[in-house]
Design a protein around this motif. Structure first.
Motif, mmCIF file in Angstrom:
data_model
loop_
_atom_site.group_PDB
_atom_site.id
_atom_site.type_symbol
_atom_site.label_atom_id
_atom_site.label_comp_id
_atom_site.label_asym_id
_atom_site.label_seq_id
_atom_site.Cartn_x
_atom_site.Cartn_y
_atom_site.Cartn_z
ATOM 1 N N ILE A 133 -19.248 38.051 -10.115
ATOM 2 C CA ILE A 133 -19.751 37.725 -8.786
ATOM 3 C C ILE A 133 -20.847 38.720 -8.381
ATOM 4 N N GLU A 134 -20.603 39.989 -8.608
ATOM 5 C CA GLU A 134 -21.612 41.012 -8.270
ATOM 6 C C GLU A 134 -22.921 40.747 -9.014
ATOM 7 N N ARG A 135 -22.820 40.407 -10.300
ATOM 8 C CA ARG A 135 -24.018 40.143 -11.093
ATOM 9 C C ARG A 135 -24.754 38.902 -10.592
ATOM 10 N N GLU A 136 -24.000 37.856 -10.268
ATOM 11 C CA GLU A 136 -24.610 36.609 -9.809
ATOM 12 C C GLU A 136 -25.215 36.729 -8.415
ATOM 13 N N MET A 137 -24.746 37.689 -7.639
ATOM 14 C CA MET A 137 -25.208 37.810 -6.253
ATOM 15 C C MET A 137 -26.159 38.996 -6.045
ATOM 16 N N ILE A 138 -26.741 39.484 -7.127
ATOM 17 C CA ILE A 138 -27.726 40.566 -6.997
ATOM 18 C C ILE A 138 -28.825 40.101 -6.048
ATOM 19 N N GLY A 139 -29.144 40.944 -5.083
ATOM 20 C CA GLY A 139 -30.168 40.606 -4.101
ATOM 21 C C GLY A 139 -29.613 40.001 -2.825
ATOM 22 N N SER A 140 -28.332 39.609 -2.832
ATOM 23 C CA SER A 140 -27.690 39.081 -1.621
ATOM 24 C C SER A 140 -27.235 40.249 -0.758
ATOM 25 N N PRO A 141 -27.121 40.040 0.539
ATOM 26 C CA PRO A 141 -26.588 41.102 1.402
ATOM 27 C C PRO A 141 -25.185 41.510 0.933
ATOM 28 N N PRO A 142 -24.875 42.803 0.938
ATOM 29 C CA PRO A 142 -23.565 43.271 0.465
ATOM 30 C C PRO A 142 -22.390 42.600 1.180
ATOM 31 N N GLU A 143 -22.547 42.314 2.486
ATOM 32 C CA GLU A 143 -21.438 41.680 3.211
ATOM 33 C C GLU A 143 -21.188 40.265 2.695
ATOM 34 N N ASP A 144 -22.227 39.573 2.214
ATOM 35 C CA ASP A 144 -22.034 38.251 1.620
ATOM 36 C C ASP A 144 -21.236 38.347 0.329
ATOM 37 N N THR A 145 -21.534 39.364 -0.467
ATOM 38 C CA THR A 145 -20.806 39.567 -1.718
ATOM 39 C C THR A 145 -19.334 39.836 -1.433
ATOM 40 N N VAL A 146 -19.044 40.637 -0.430
ATOM 41 C CA VAL A 146 -17.658 40.932 -0.057
ATOM 42 C C VAL A 146 -16.948 39.649 0.373
ATOM 43 N N ILE A 147 -17.610 38.830 1.168
ATOM 44 C CA ILE A 147 -17.006 37.576 1.637
ATOM 45 C C ILE A 147 -16.728 36.635 0.469
ATOM 46 N N VAL A 148 -17.699 36.470 -0.420
ATOM 47 C CA VAL A 148 -17.514 35.577 -1.577
ATOM 48 C C VAL A 148 -16.366 36.077 -2.451
ATOM 49 N N LYS A 149 -16.312 37.380 -2.699
ATOM 50 C CA LYS A 149 -15.230 37.922 -3.524
ATOM 51 C C LYS A 149 -13.878 37.695 -2.865
ATOM 52 N N SER A 150 -13.813 37.818 -1.554
ATOM 53 C CA SER A 150 -12.551 37.609 -0.846
ATOM 54 C C SER A 150 -12.126 36.152 -0.895
ATOM 55 N N SER B 88 -16.730 22.538 -8.280
ATOM 56 C CA SER B 88 -16.547 23.939 -8.628
ATOM 57 C C SER B 88 -16.386 24.749 -7.351
ATOM 58 N N PHE B 89 -15.681 25.848 -7.446
ATOM 59 C CA PHE B 89 -15.501 26.704 -6.289
ATOM 60 C C PHE B 89 -16.829 27.275 -5.835
ATOM 61 N N ALA B 90 -17.777 27.430 -6.739
ATOM 62 C CA ALA B 90 -19.102 27.933 -6.357
ATOM 63 C C ALA B 90 -19.764 26.991 -5.351
ATOM 64 N N GLU B 91 -19.606 25.682 -5.547
ATOM 65 C CA GLU B 91 -20.169 24.718 -4.608
ATOM 66 C C GLU B 91 -19.498 24.811 -3.246
ATOM 67 N N LEU B 92 -18.182 24.990 -3.238
ATOM 68 C CA LEU B 92 -17.472 25.147 -1.976
ATOM 69 C C LEU B 92 -17.904 26.407 -1.248
ATOM 70 N N ILE B 93 -17.996 27.500 -1.973
ATOM 71 C CA ILE B 93 -18.386 28.769 -1.353
ATOM 72 C C ILE B 93 -19.802 28.676 -0.813
ATOM 73 N N GLN B 94 -20.703 28.095 -1.572
ATOM 74 C CA GLN B 94 -22.084 27.952 -1.095
ATOM 75 C C GLN B 94 -22.133 27.102 0.167
ATOM 76 N N TYR B 95 -21.351 26.043 0.210
ATOM 77 C CA TYR B 95 -21.304 25.199 1.404
ATOM 78 C C TYR B 95 -20.798 25.997 2.604
ATOM 79 N N PHE B 96 -19.674 26.713 2.434
ATOM 80 C CA PHE B 96 -19.121 27.479 3.545
ATOM 81 C C PHE B 96 -20.073 28.581 3.989
ATOM 82 N N ARG B 97 -20.716 29.259 3.046
ATOM 83 C CA ARG B 97 -21.673 30.311 3.416
ATOM 84 C C ARG B 97 -22.820 29.741 4.232
ATOM 85 N N SER B 98 -23.364 28.606 3.820
ATOM 86 C CA SER B 98 -24.494 28.038 4.552
ATOM 87 C C SER B 98 -24.060 27.536 5.928
ATOM 88 N N GLU B 99 -22.872 26.954 6.026
ATOM 89 C CA GLU B 99 -22.382 26.495 7.323
ATOM 90 C C GLU B 99 -22.083 27.665 8.261
#
Length: 161
Positions: free
Chosen positions: A15-32, A73-84
C-alpha cells in the motif's frame, strides 16, 4: 481470468509503495480500511499478510450463498470511498455534515442517542475511553471474535435478536 502476482511483500508495504505521492493521512486511512475489511478476515494484520497470499485467496474464493463478499476488488471500493469522502468534506459540497473517520477506536456500546427535535434519530457510539459519538450513520468494523464475546453492548433499535 488471470492474476498477475506481484513480488511478495506484506500488504502494508505494498500500500505504501502504491500510494507514493499521496498525502500521508490518505495512506493511513487506506491501510486502516484494508486492515479492517481484508486482513482481519484472514486473522492477520496487513504487516504480516503477504500480497501473494492475498492474490491466491482472491482467485480461490468460493462464492456461495453463505460465503460471499464483493466481486469488485477492494481497491475499487477504497477508491470510491476516498473520492466520496473528499467530495463530501470539500468546501464546495452543500452537504448536511462532514465525514469523520476515527481509527483504532474500540466501541463498547451502540444504541440510540438521547436527542430531541430533528436529531432524535441519531445513533450513539460509546468508546472504551468513555467518549460518545452521536451520528446519523456509522460504519463500525470489529473482528468476529469481539461479537462472539459480546464485548459490544447493543441497545435500543440496535438490539440483536
Amino acid at each position: 481470468e488471470t492474476c498477475s502476482i506481484p513480488p511478495d511483500n506484506n500488504l502494508s508495504a505494498f500500500i505504501e509503495r502504491e500510494m507514493i505521492g499521496s498525502p500521508p493521512e490518505d495512506t493511513v486511512i487506506v491501510k486502516s480500511i484494508i486492515d479492517a475489511i481484508y486482513a482481519n478476515t484472514a486473522g492477520s494484520s496487513i504487516c504480516q499478510y503477504g500480497v501473494n497470499e492475498g492474490c491466491r485467496e482472491e482467485l480461490d474464493w468460493d462464492y456461495t450463498e453463505s460465503n460471499f463478499r464483493t466481486k469488485l476488488s477492494f481497491a475499487e471500493l477504497i477508491q470510491y470511498f476516498r473520492s466520496e469522502i473528499d467530495r463530501i468534506n470539500s468546501d464546495s459540497c452543500e452537504c448536511h455534515g462532514k465525514i469523520l473517520i476515527h481509527l483504532s477506536t474500540p466501541i463498547v456500546a451502540i444504541g440510540n442517542a438521547n436527542c430531541v427535535g430533528k436529531d432524535k434519530k441519531k445513533t450513539r457510539l460509546s468508546t472504551s475511553l468513555g467518549e460518545h459519538f452521536d451520528c446519523d450513520k456509522a460504519i463500525v468494523t470489529v473482528p468476529l471474535a469481539v461479537l462472539k464475546q459480546e464485548r459490544i453492548n447493543f441497545s435500543g433499535d440496535f438490539c440483536l435478536p
